[in-house]
Design an enzyme around this catalytic site. Structure first.
Site, PDB file in Angstrom:
ATOM      1  N   HIS A  57       0.800  -1.283   0.016  1.00 24.80           N
ATOM      2  CA  HIS A  57       0.024  -0.044   0.023  1.00 24.80           C
ATOM      3  C   HIS A  57       0.878   1.340   0.035  1.00 24.80           C
ATOM      4  O   HIS A  57       1.575   1.507   1.145  1.00 24.80           O
ATOM      5  CB  HIS A  57      -0.941   0.074   1.216  1.00 24.80           C
ATOM      6  N   HIS A  59       1.584   5.426  -2.110  1.00 22.75           N
ATOM      7  CA  HIS A  59       0.907   6.599  -3.204  1.00 22.75           C
ATOM      8  C   HIS A  59       2.176   6.937  -3.775  1.00 22.75           C
ATOM      9  O   HIS A  59       2.653   7.886  -3.398  1.00 22.75           O
ATOM     10  CB  HIS A  59       0.192   7.309  -2.463  1.00 22.75           C
ATOM     11  N   GLN A 152      -9.651   9.074  -5.891  1.00 26.46           N
ATOM     12  CA  GLN A 152      -9.314   9.825  -4.753  1.00 26.46           C
ATOM     13  C   GLN A 152     -10.506  10.719  -4.203  1.00 26.46           C
ATOM     14  O   GLN A 152     -10.630  10.803  -2.796  1.00 26.46           O
ATOM     15  CB  GLN A 152      -8.053  10.687  -4.832  1.00 26.46           C
ATOM     16  N   HIS A 210      -9.259   1.662  -0.251  1.00 28.31           N
ATOM     17  CA  HIS A 210      -9.315   2.274   1.182  1.00 28.31           C
ATOM     18  C   HIS A 210     -10.483   2.273   1.634  1.00 28.31           C
ATOM     19  O   HIS A 210     -11.696   2.687   1.177  1.00 28.31           O
ATOM     20  CB  HIS A 210      -8.996   3.938   0.774  1.00 28.31           C
ATOM     21  N   GLU A 213     -11.142   4.783   6.573  1.00 26.04           N
ATOM     22  CA  GLU A 213     -10.194   5.317   7.187  1.00 26.04           C
ATOM     23  C   GLU A 213     -10.552   6.706   7.845  1.00 26.04           C
ATOM     24  O   GLU A 213     -10.579   7.836   7.470  1.00 26.04           O
ATOM     25  CB  GLU A 213      -9.183   5.728   6.102  1.00 26.04           C
ATOM     26  N   ASP A 309       2.554   3.409   2.987  1.00 33.30           N
ATOM     27  CA  ASP A 309       1.476   4.326   2.575  1.00 33.30           C
ATOM     28  C   ASP A 309       2.207   5.627   1.955  1.00 33.30           C
ATOM     29  O   ASP A 309       1.975   5.992   0.631  1.00 33.30           O
ATOM     30  CB  ASP A 309       0.516   4.693   3.662  1.00 33.30           C
TER      31      ASP A 309
END
Length: 429
Positions: A57, A59, A152, A210, A213, A309
């Site tokens: 995981h 970005h 996103q 996701h 969260e 992350d």
């Protein structure tokens, strides 16, 4: 004749002083005192030799963008999302590729050779997808890179979010992503989970969302994700990332939820560094940790793997590409400090994460790819304690990075002249 022999290796399963032989990029023998010649021999000197690290995981489209176009002054998740929204229209493919390749260099130096990254699809230009597809091709000789189509701003909430995600998948992005808790309503969130799982089933793709969260215990999209996973026959192909709302949920509800997740064979991906940093921001005292229920999920047989992350991006100003830093934090936050606990944490950085990513021929046994790391530590427990130097990083039997051991030289009367920072101080000779 072998291509490589690593002598005197300590293995994560506790075996000590064994040799590892490699031919044709594969592990061909693991035993004591392997006889035979090799084009290259490395003496591990009773250090830990592990499979390469795995980050399920990340970005990468945002990494190393810290300070662009401004700093996240509050350090919160919501300001990070807003800041990324400001930066996104300014993104250029060349800069995205340059930053991602720089991060991949760092990853290799840390023995991190397998990464799943979420690619923001909310901008219909899809410059992020174009850039990450190029990066995937360029790093393929040394990093296994998987791409998640990640809406996103919300699959339904973002303008053209539905079409943009489909276009990203058509371009070659590997995995279906989602963010149901960021839709406008709980109903929209649940509908997005159903729609995205349907797309994955139709295309034969994995899912990585996701999910929840948030500190809100009523954010329960993981329940919907588990149910839709079973409905569409996606068991074992679905990951729920973050799941921080589980930290705050009622215990009775969780006692029903975890068996449902186990039935769906959900892969769970907490992100200890980011979860502990971003969650609980509305609390005064006591403050919630925010990380999901790692111990309970592991005990129920779910595959739990840890992600890094973020590294130096709008959400997290720190980070090093070191998965042992992630595991080090997990030990503290999950309060898993026992010997067997720590071994499970190490597995969550390696074999569990490899399972989440569906990596083939990963492992430390005969026939597996020779993707290995030699660490300046004697065993798994010391590896997690010290976050030690990677003495050698090996990809398919070839050394692609190496670092000199960290040695401290002392000038103290009556005391040893040096300390090997990878040895227990009380055991040095």
């Amino acid at each position: 004749m072998f291509d490589l022999i690593i002598k005197n290796a300590n293995l994560p399963d506790g075996r000590k002083g064994v040799d590892i032989a490699v031919s044709g990029g594969k592990i061909t023998a693991i035993e004591a005192n392997i006889a035979g010649e090799a084009r290259e021999t490395i003496d591990a000197t009773n250090r830990l030799v592990s499979t390469s690290f795995v980050d399920p995981h990340f970005h990468m489209d945002a990494t190393l963008s810290l300070g662009l176009p401004r700093m996240n002054t509050s350090g919160t998740l919501l300001e990070g999302i807003a800041l990324w929204g400001e930066l996104r229209p300014l993104l250029k493919k060349e800069a995205l590729v340059e930053r991602a390749l720089a991060y991949c260099d760092l990853a290799v130096s840390q023995g991190l050779l397998h990464i799943r990254t979420h690619v923001d699809t909310s901008d219909p230009r899809l410059v992020t997808a174009e850039a990450m597809l190029e990066v995937k091709e360029r790093v393929a000789p040394y990093i296994d890179l998987q791409l998640v189509a990640f809406p996103q701003d919300g699959y339904y909430r973002a303008a053209d979010g539905v079409k943009s995600l489909e276009r990203a998948l058509d371009m070659g992005v590997d995995i279906v992503g989602g963010i149901p808790h960021f839709e406008r309503t709980m109903q929209d969130g649940a509908a997005s989970v159903e729609a995205l799982c349907r797309i994955a089933a139709d295309r034969g793709l994995p899912v990585d969302m996701h999910c929840d969260e948030t500190d809100d215990p009523m954010s329960r999209h993981i329940e919907t994700l588990s149910a839709e996973t079973v409905r569409f026959g996606l068991q074992g192909r679905v990951a729920g990332s973050h799941l921080t709302s589980m930290h705050s949920m009622d215990n009775y509800y969780v006692s029903k939820l975890i068996p449902l997740m186990a039935e769906a064979e959900i892969n769970v991906i907490p992100n200890p560094l980011i979860n502990i940093m971003l969650q609980g921001r509305h609390d005064t005292y006591p403050k919630r940790r925010g990380m999901t229920r790692v111990r309970e999920l592991m005990a129920a047989g779910l595959n739990v793997s840890f992600g890094h992350d973020c590294v130096m991006d709008p959400w997290y100003s720190m980070g090093s590409g070191d998965m042992l830093e992630v595991g080090h934090m997990a030990i503290h936050v999950a309060q898993m400090s026992g010997v067997e606990d720590k071994k499970k944490i190490f597995d969550a950085l390696t074999v569990n994460s490899a399972k989440t990513m569906g990596l083939e021929n990963y492992g430390l046994s005969i026939g597996c790819n020779a993707d290995l790391v030699i660490l300046q530590a004697e065993d798994v427990l010391e590896g997690l304690r010290l976050k030690p130097t990677r003495l050698a990083v090996i990809r398919r039997g070839k050394v692609i990075a190496h670092t000199e051991p960290k040695i401290s030289h002392l000038q103290l009367d009556g005391r040893p002249g040096e300390i090997d920072m990878g040895r227990n101080p009380t055991s040095r000779g």
